[in-house]
Design a protein around this motif. Structure first.
Motif, PDB file in Angstrom:
ATOM      1  N   GLU A 122      -3.454   5.520  11.549  1.00 18.32           N
ATOM      2  CA  GLU A 122      -3.340   4.106  11.172  1.00 18.32           C
ATOM      3  C   GLU A 122      -4.366   3.728  10.115  1.00 18.32           C
ATOM      4  OE1 GLU A 122      -3.094   1.387  14.440  1.00 18.32           O
ATOM      5  OE2 GLU A 122      -1.316   2.380  15.257  1.00 18.32           O
ATOM      6  N   GLU A 123      -5.517   4.400  10.133  1.00 20.20           N
ATOM      7  CA  GLU A 123      -6.559   4.081   9.150  1.00 20.20           C
ATOM      8  C   GLU A 123      -6.184   4.593   7.758  1.00 20.20           C
ATOM      9  OE1 GLU A 123      -7.309   5.107  12.207  1.00 20.20           O
ATOM     10  OE2 GLU A 123      -8.236   3.226  12.856  1.00 20.20           O
ATOM     11  N   ALA A 124      -5.385   5.644   7.715  1.00 13.58           N
ATOM     12  CA  ALA A 124      -5.121   6.288   6.414  1.00 13.58           C
ATOM     13  C   ALA A 124      -3.940   5.680   5.663  1.00 13.58           C
ATOM     14  CB  ALA A 124      -4.882   7.774   6.620  1.00 13.58           C
ATOM     15  N   VAL A 125      -3.020   5.004   6.370  1.00 15.65           N
ATOM     16  CA  VAL A 125      -1.845   4.486   5.649  1.00 15.65           C
ATOM     17  C   VAL A 125      -2.235   3.276   4.813  1.00 15.65           C
ATOM     18  CG1 VAL A 125      -0.177   5.332   7.342  1.00 15.65           C
ATOM     19  CG2 VAL A 125      -1.043   2.982   7.523  1.00 15.65           C
ATOM     20  N   SER A 126      -1.401   3.001   3.813  1.00 11.35           N
ATOM     21  CA  SER A 126      -1.764   1.925   2.880  1.00 11.35           C
ATOM     22  C   SER A 126      -1.678   0.552   3.546  1.00 11.35           C
ATOM     23  CB  SER A 126      -0.848   1.958   1.666  1.00 11.35           C
ATOM     24  OG  SER A 126       0.429   1.518   2.033  1.00 11.35           O
ATOM     25  N   TYR A 127      -2.471  -0.331   2.988  1.00  6.52           N
ATOM     26  CA  TYR A 127      -2.481  -1.732   3.381  1.00  6.52           C
ATOM     27  C   TYR A 127      -1.071  -2.319   3.203  1.00  6.52           C
ATOM     28  CZ  TYR A 127      -4.075  -6.553   2.158  1.00  6.52           C
ATOM     29  OH  TYR A 127      -4.272  -7.888   2.051  1.00  6.52           O
ATOM     30  N   GLY A 128      -0.387  -1.857   2.139  1.00  6.39           N
ATOM     31  CA  GLY A 128       0.981  -2.326   1.867  1.00  6.39           C
ATOM     32  C   GLY A 128       1.950  -1.972   2.983  1.00  6.39           C
ATOM     33  N   LEU A 129       1.769  -0.814   3.575  1.00  3.24           N
ATOM     34  CA  LEU A 129       2.667  -0.410   4.668  1.00  3.24           C
ATOM     35  C   LEU A 129       2.465  -1.300   5.898  1.00  3.24           C
ATOM     36  CD1 LEU A 129       4.767   1.927   5.390  1.00  3.24           C
ATOM     37  CD2 LEU A 129       2.901   2.865   6.732  1.00  3.24           C
ATOM     38  N   VAL A 130       1.210  -1.623   6.186  1.00  2.00           N
ATOM     39  CA  VAL A 130       0.931  -2.512   7.321  1.00  2.00           C
ATOM     40  C   VAL A 130       1.542  -3.890   7.051  1.00  2.00           C
ATOM     41  CG1 VAL A 130      -0.863  -3.436   8.847  1.00  2.00           C
ATOM     42  CG2 VAL A 130      -1.297  -1.344   7.560  1.00  2.00           C
ATOM     43  N   GLY A 131       1.448  -4.315   5.792  1.00  2.71           N
ATOM     44  CA  GLY A 131       1.902  -5.664   5.438  1.00  2.71           C
ATOM     45  C   GLY A 131       3.388  -5.775   5.150  1.00  2.71           C
ATOM     46  N   TYR A 132       4.108  -4.670   5.276  1.00  2.00           N
ATOM     47  CA  TYR A 132       5.546  -4.646   4.991  1.00  2.00           C
ATOM     48  C   TYR A 132       6.304  -5.839   5.604  1.00  2.00           C
ATOM     49  CZ  TYR A 132      10.145  -2.336   4.664  1.00  2.00           C
ATOM     50  OH  TYR A 132      11.453  -2.025   4.378  1.00  2.00           O
ATOM     51  N   PRO A 133       6.085  -6.150   6.895  1.00  2.00           N
ATOM     52  CA  PRO A 133       6.840  -7.284   7.461  1.00  2.00           C
ATOM     53  C   PRO A 133       6.441  -8.643   6.860  1.00  2.00           C
ATOM     54  CG  PRO A 133       5.923  -5.904   9.211  1.00  2.00           C
ATOM     55  CD  PRO A 133       5.283  -5.465   7.941  1.00  2.00           C
ATOM     56  N   VAL A 134       5.228  -8.729   6.300  1.00  2.00           N
ATOM     57  CA  VAL A 134       4.817  -9.992   5.663  1.00  2.00           C
ATOM     58  C   VAL A 134       5.575 -10.160   4.343  1.00  2.00           C
ATOM     59  CG1 VAL A 134       2.889 -11.404   4.854  1.00  2.00           C
ATOM     60  CG2 VAL A 134       2.527  -9.738   6.685  1.00  2.00           C
ATOM     61  N   LEU A 135       5.704  -9.058   3.609  1.00  2.00           N
ATOM     62  CA  LEU A 135       6.478  -9.117   2.364  1.00  2.00           C
ATOM     63  C   LEU A 135       7.945  -9.415   2.679  1.00  2.00           C
ATOM     64  CD1 LEU A 135       6.541  -8.855  -0.710  1.00  2.00           C
ATOM     65  CD2 LEU A 135       6.801  -6.379  -0.461  1.00  2.00           C
ATOM     66  N   MET A 136       8.432  -8.836   3.753  1.00  2.00           N
ATOM     67  CA  MET A 136       9.819  -9.101   4.153  1.00  2.00           C
ATOM     68  C   MET A 136      10.006 -10.582   4.511  1.00  2.00           C
ATOM     69  SD  MET A 136      11.965  -7.294   7.207  1.00  2.00           S
ATOM     70  CE  MET A 136      12.559  -8.602   8.253  1.00  2.00           C
ATOM     71  N   THR A 137       9.006 -11.155   5.173  1.00  2.00           N
ATOM     72  CA  THR A 137       9.075 -12.582   5.512  1.00  2.00           C
ATOM     73  C   THR A 137       9.095 -13.410   4.227  1.00  2.00           C
ATOM     74  OG1 THR A 137       7.793 -12.112   7.494  1.00  2.00           O
ATOM     75  CG2 THR A 137       7.960 -14.421   6.842  1.00  2.00           C
ATOM     76  N   ALA A 138       8.219 -13.035   3.276  1.00  2.00           N
ATOM     77  CA  ALA A 138       8.177 -13.755   1.999  1.00  2.00           C
ATOM     78  C   ALA A 138       9.533 -13.672   1.297  1.00  2.00           C
ATOM     79  CB  ALA A 138       7.070 -13.184   1.111  1.00  2.00           C
ATOM     80  N   ASP A 139      10.154 -12.485   1.322  1.00  2.00           N
ATOM     81  CA  ASP A 139      11.486 -12.313   0.711  1.00  2.00           C
ATOM     82  C   ASP A 139      12.465 -13.351   1.240  1.00  2.00           C
ATOM     83  OD1 ASP A 139      11.204  -9.969  -0.870  1.00  2.00           O
ATOM     84  OD2 ASP A 139      11.349  -8.704   0.914  1.00  2.00           O
TER      85      ASP A 139
END
Ligand code: ADP
Length: 329
Positions: A122-139
């Motif tokens: 979990e520490e190694a994956v990108s910040y963007g991957l964690v935030g994926y559902p936030v971008l989806m909400t924005a969409d």
């Protein structure tokens, strides 16, 4: 007034029959009842596509949009656009990230699954991957969509989107509608390997835009009942994916195939030939339309330019409203 639907697809190039039966067919039908906003989500693609591979994104978008149009997505009625062409979504994503607790994102089941699939921590994956559902909400909420077609597996994502909206509205006052899921009973199409979900990455797919000959060659490689070794062995259609595909492409021949297979009067080779014919026949009008669309230079660019401009008109209004609420305007 018609409700508004938002749905996105990653730019994965030419679509396959799983994408069609599982999603695209439904997109076409929704146009009757809703104002639809359909998006090629290229920014989302960057969570998994990196470096050299990003050079394919633009041509993948073109191929995918040709499939959308050929399948009957109507650019007059619906808004078709590319996510990054309306960059307001990235600003809204940042604003929403200020009201989204990290714990919510880390608990999303698909996040843990993705981390596992990528053989990462979990520490190694990108910040963007964690935030994926936030971008989806924005969409979704940038276009104030009230309805989102989802399969059962996507429900947790949409629930999270609703929670983010509720939290934003609670802190800053009613701004966004809570998007409602519209559960679609989409079939899960298994690939030609007979085991896994049909998917381009597993190379077990039949492309919608394949030629008739390519379709025949692909289908001939399909796995059938592994216990049917000799031509004279009776088969078990209930474990055979070729039989499952007949349900979609040869619905009128199902009983005949079932009997032929279980009594060993129909061999697997012949059975697959019949399936290829069924697919070719069902997709003939789609393929004809796709060829016509491909021949029109600049068509896809024009559709996407027009879509982006219509989408941006809505996006700008929503974003300035959100910024105002948050004391930024
Ligand atoms: P996503 O855009 O969700 O990353 P894909 O590019 O894999 O997914 O597929 C686009 C759409 O097609 C999604 O709605 C997905 O559920 C659907 N789909 C993909 N593969 C299949 C399949 N084998 N059977 C049914 N539906 C599928």
């Amino acid at each position: 007034m018609k409700g508004r639907v938002f749905s996105g697809m990653r730019p994965s190039g030419r679509l396959h029959i799983g994408n069609y039966l599982g999603a695209l067919q439904n997109w076409v039908a929704l146009q009757e009842e809703y104002q639809c906003v359909y998006c090629a989500v290229d920014v989302h693609a960057l969570t998994t596509v990196q470096g050299e591979a990003t050079k394919e994104i633009r041509s993948d978008i073109r191929e995918m949009v040709l499939d959308w149009l050929a399948a009957g997505i109507d650019p007059q009625r619906s808004i078709l656009f590319v996510q990054s062409h309306v960059p307001e979504v990235m600003v809204l994503h940042t604003l929403l990230s200020m009201v989204t607790p990290l714990g919510w994102l880390l608990r999303v089941p698909t996040f843990k699954e993705r981390v596992r699939q990528m053989h990462e921590t979990e520490e190694a994956v990108s910040y963007g991957l964690v935030g994926y559902p936030v971008l989806m909400t924005a969409d979704i909420i940038l276009y104030k969509a009230d309805t989102v077609p989802v399969g059962e597996d996507q429900l947790p994502h949409l629930e999270l989107a609703r929670e983010i909206v509720r939290r934003f509205n609670h802190i800053y006052g009613p701004t966004f509608p809570e998007p409602q899921p519209k559960l679609t009973q989409a079939p899960l199409i298994i690939g030609l390997d007979g085991q896994n979900k049909m998917s381009k990455s597993l190379d077990n797919q039949v492309e919608l835009a394949a030629t008739e000959e390519e379709t025949r060659q692909r289908v001939m490689q399909a796995f059938t009942d592994p216990q049917r070794i000799r031509r004279t062995d009776p088969g078990r259609p209930w474990v055979c994916n070729v039989y499952s595909l007949h349900k979609h492409f040869n619905p009128d021949k199902l009983d005949w195939v079932y009997e032929g297979c279980t009594k060993a009067t129909l061999g697997c080779v012949e059975d697959k030939r019949l399936l290829a014919e069924g697919i070719n026949c069902a997709l003939a009008p789609f393929r004809e339309r796709r060829r016509e669309l491909e021949a029109k230079p600049g068509l896809v660019d024009e559709v996407l330019r027009d879509g982006a401009s219509r989408a941006q008109e809505i996006a700008r209004k929503t974003l300035s409203e959100a910024m105002e609420r948050m004391g930024l305007r």
